[in-house]
Motif scaffolding. Sequence first.
Motif, PDB file in Angstrom:
ATOM      1  N   UNK A  42       0.817  -1.214   0.000  1.00 58.49           N
ATOM      2  CA  UNK A  42       0.000   0.000   0.000  1.00 58.49           C
ATOM      3  C   UNK A  42       0.849   1.262   0.000  1.00 58.49           C
ATOM      4  N   UNK A  43       2.132   1.135   0.360  1.00 56.08           N
ATOM      5  CA  UNK A  43       3.002   2.312   0.431  1.00 56.08           C
ATOM      6  C   UNK A  43       3.740   2.584  -0.878  1.00 56.08           C
ATOM      7  N   UNK A  44       3.574   1.739  -1.888  1.00 56.61           N
ATOM      8  CA  UNK A  44       4.305   1.888  -3.152  1.00 56.61           C
ATOM      9  C   UNK A  44       3.765   3.077  -3.944  1.00 56.61           C
ATOM     10  N   UNK A  45       4.670   3.851  -4.502  1.00 55.16           N
ATOM     11  CA  UNK A  45       4.296   4.974  -5.359  1.00 55.16           C
ATOM     12  C   UNK A  45       4.079   4.441  -6.782  1.00 55.16           C
ATOM     13  N   UNK A  46       2.872   4.564  -7.340  1.00 51.97           N
ATOM     14  CA  UNK A  46       2.618   4.052  -8.700  1.00 51.97           C
ATOM     15  C   UNK A  46       3.572   4.619  -9.749  1.00 51.97           C
ATOM     16  N   UNK A  47       4.026   5.866  -9.581  1.00 54.34           N
ATOM     17  CA  UNK A  47       4.924   6.477 -10.552  1.00 54.34           C
ATOM     18  C   UNK A  47       6.250   5.722 -10.617  1.00 54.34           C
ATOM     19  N   UNK A  48       6.718   5.220  -9.476  1.00 59.64           N
ATOM     20  CA  UNK A  48       7.955   4.443  -9.446  1.00 59.64           C
ATOM     21  C   UNK A  48       7.809   3.172 -10.281  1.00 59.64           C
ATOM     22  N   UNK A  49       6.670   2.496 -10.133  1.00 56.05           N
ATOM     23  CA  UNK A  49       6.421   1.277 -10.910  1.00 56.05           C
ATOM     24  C   UNK A  49       6.277   1.616 -12.393  1.00 56.05           C
ATOM     25  N   UNK A  50       5.599   2.714 -12.686  1.00 58.93           N
ATOM     26  CA  UNK A  50       5.411   3.147 -14.069  1.00 58.93           C
ATOM     27  C   UNK A  50       6.750   3.379 -14.756  1.00 58.93           C
ATOM     28  N   UNK A  51       7.666   4.051 -14.071  1.00 60.72           N
ATOM     29  CA  UNK A  51       9.001   4.295 -14.630  1.00 60.72           C
ATOM     30  C   UNK A  51       9.750   2.981 -14.837  1.00 60.72           C
ATOM     31  N   UNK A  52       9.586   2.073 -13.905  1.00 57.24           N
ATOM     32  CA  UNK A  52      10.241   0.769 -13.993  1.00 57.24           C
ATOM     33  C   UNK A  52       9.782   0.027 -15.249  1.00 57.24           C
ATOM     34  N   UNK A  53       8.482  -0.037 -15.452  1.00 64.68           N
ATOM     35  CA  UNK A  53       7.938  -0.753 -16.605  1.00 64.68           C
ATOM     36  C   UNK A  53       8.305  -0.071 -17.915  1.00 64.68           C
ATOM     37  N   UNK A  54       8.272   1.253 -17.913  1.00 68.21           N
ATOM     38  CA  UNK A  54       8.560   2.014 -19.128  1.00 68.21           C
ATOM     39  C   UNK A  54       9.980   1.768 -19.620  1.00 68.21           C
ATOM     40  N   UNK A  55      10.913   1.558 -18.700  1.00 70.57           N
ATOM     41  CA  UNK A  55      12.311   1.384 -19.079  1.00 70.57           C
ATOM     42  C   UNK A  55      12.745  -0.079 -19.047  1.00 70.57           C
ATOM     43  N   UNK A  56      11.770  -0.969 -18.955  1.00 73.61           N
ATOM     44  CA  UNK A  56      12.057  -2.402 -19.072  1.00 73.61           C
ATOM     45  C   UNK A  56      11.499  -2.878 -20.406  1.00 73.61           C
ATOM     46  N   UNK A  57      11.249  -4.175 -20.528  1.00 75.46           N
ATOM     47  CA  UNK A  57      10.790  -4.733 -21.796  1.00 75.46           C
ATOM     48  C   UNK A  57       9.267  -4.765 -21.913  1.00 75.46           C
ATOM     49  N   UNK A  58       8.592  -4.205 -20.935  1.00 75.26           N
ATOM     50  CA  UNK A  58       7.139  -4.193 -20.953  1.00 75.26           C
ATOM     51  C   UNK A  58       6.618  -3.191 -21.987  1.00 75.26           C
ATOM     52  N   UNK A  59       5.483  -3.554 -22.608  1.00 81.21           N
ATOM     53  CA  UNK A  59       4.828  -2.691 -23.586  1.00 81.21           C
ATOM     54  C   UNK A  59       3.499  -2.191 -23.007  1.00 81.21           C
ATOM     55  N   UNK A  60       3.273  -0.889 -23.139  1.00 80.84           N
ATOM     56  CA  UNK A  60       2.064  -0.300 -22.575  1.00 80.84           C
ATOM     57  C   UNK A  60       0.844  -0.626 -23.428  1.00 80.84           C
ATOM     58  N   UNK A  61      -0.265  -0.996 -22.742  1.00 83.06           N
ATOM     59  CA  UNK A  61      -1.512  -1.280 -23.427  1.00 83.06           C
ATOM     60  C   UNK A  61      -2.533  -0.180 -23.189  1.00 83.06           C
ATOM     61  N   UNK A  62      -3.729  -0.572 -22.747  1.00 87.81           N
ATOM     62  CA  UNK A  62      -4.796   0.407 -22.511  1.00 87.81           C
ATOM     63  C   UNK A  62      -4.574   1.168 -21.211  1.00 87.81           C
ATOM     64  N   UNK A  63      -5.057   2.397 -21.194  1.00 87.75           N
ATOM     65  CA  UNK A  63      -4.941   3.241 -19.997  1.00 87.75           C
ATOM     66  C   UNK A  63      -6.281   3.877 -19.670  1.00 87.75           C
ATOM     67  N   UNK A  64      -6.664   3.812 -18.409  1.00 91.43           N
ATOM     68  CA  UNK A  64      -7.807   4.563 -17.900  1.00 91.43           C
ATOM     69  C   UNK A  64      -7.214   5.730 -17.108  1.00 91.43           C
ATOM     70  N   UNK A  65      -7.333   6.964 -17.616  1.00 95.33           N
ATOM     71  CA  UNK A  65      -6.676   8.113 -16.986  1.00 95.33           C
ATOM     72  C   UNK A  65      -6.928   8.187 -15.481  1.00 95.33           C
ATOM     73  N   UNK A  66      -5.822   8.323 -14.747  1.00 89.98           N
ATOM     74  CA  UNK A  66      -5.834   8.481 -13.285  1.00 89.98           C
ATOM     75  C   UNK A  66      -6.373   7.250 -12.544  1.00 89.98           C
TER      76      UNK A  66
END
Length: 399
Positions: A12-36
């Motif tokens: 519950x203490x994880x910052x979503x932005x940290x995970x987002x940056x992690x995925x963006x700079x790894x081999x993961x590909x972004x799919x659908x997004x529901x804003x916010x």
Amino acid sequence: MNFPSLTLKQCSSINPQTVLDYLRHSQWQKGKTVPDRSSTWEIQHPIEGKLQILLPLDAKIPDFPDRMHDLIQVIAFIENRSETDIFNDFANVTQIAKDLGREILNLHLYFNKDQSQPEAPAKKLGNILSSLQDTLDAIGQVEGGRATPLGKIAQEITQRTSLDVISFFKGSFGIRLAAAPAAAQLNLIQEPLAETAIKGFIELINSSENKTKLSKLLKKYQHRTTSHYRKFLIALTDSEADLRIEWGSTNPEKSSTVNLSSLDAWRAIAICSELVTNEPEEYEIVGKLWAVDSKRKTFRLEDIYEGKPYFGKISDDVLTSGVEMIASPPRTYRARIQGTLKENPNTGEASLEYKLIALAHWDKTVPTENPETTHEAKTEPLPTDRSRRKSTKKSRNIA
């Protein structure tokens, strides 16, 4: 910082932005997004085929901990790492600071190459870390009220601003640094010096795109900080790396995140370079004249209160002033000295060049106090010379 087990409370203490940056700079590909709300990410596994995860973007939703725990389980499976190891990459930096009682800096370095196997050239990484430490020490020296343009910074300062590497993490090339514990900061009345120095450093980065604001801050933190911060920026650009810093503070409202692109670093370097060649500073001292050469126009004085030596060129105004300059035996004078900090553009190394611009006899025979704090010393006033009239800097008394 590794944890023995992973709980929903920790998730519950994880910052979503940290995970987002992690995925963006790894081999993961972004799919659908529901804003916010959420975003989906996909990856091709050699055995399981295409796998998908859901990243919750709002930490306030009721099932945020469960969603984040599921995400960590999938990433741990893909990367063949433990869940606690993955959590270490995502852990809330402010919570870590609170747990350890130390200021924490997470450095994310994004190199212009494949981030699936993040690596960093050892020498370039060393330059980044050493120049970062030097910059914090220089800011700490100013904030600690003991600023000097050159020379060794007092250990009492560097012990309080030093950083330790406590772990690494993936996604980008990540380094977690911890400052000295708050209990070791000596002065418990004021805020810890490490916190103050990091705050100043974060302000510098936040001001990289604003020349007026950055120049004001660098003038506040003086030449030494400007020189070291310039080296830090050069180290980043040499590595062709973008930077993201997460600051976790024991004072939670101070915690923040800043980004510095290579382009912004180049712009900030230009501003630093302008300030390094700024107008000279002037010092007034009482010192013994140990050497003088009128033909070569050189001198050597030693401050009688601090023992600090000054040597350099003599201005024509002093040579024609009529003040007799006697160095054998050494005589005591009141002197005005101009110091100009010059930096080698190739190495970033700075040196201070001195010039004697005014001189007057000092009649007190047994100096025991700083002349600025006693009324018993009487001496002729320093002349107002041409170079003094041209200077727009205020004199700084260092006696």
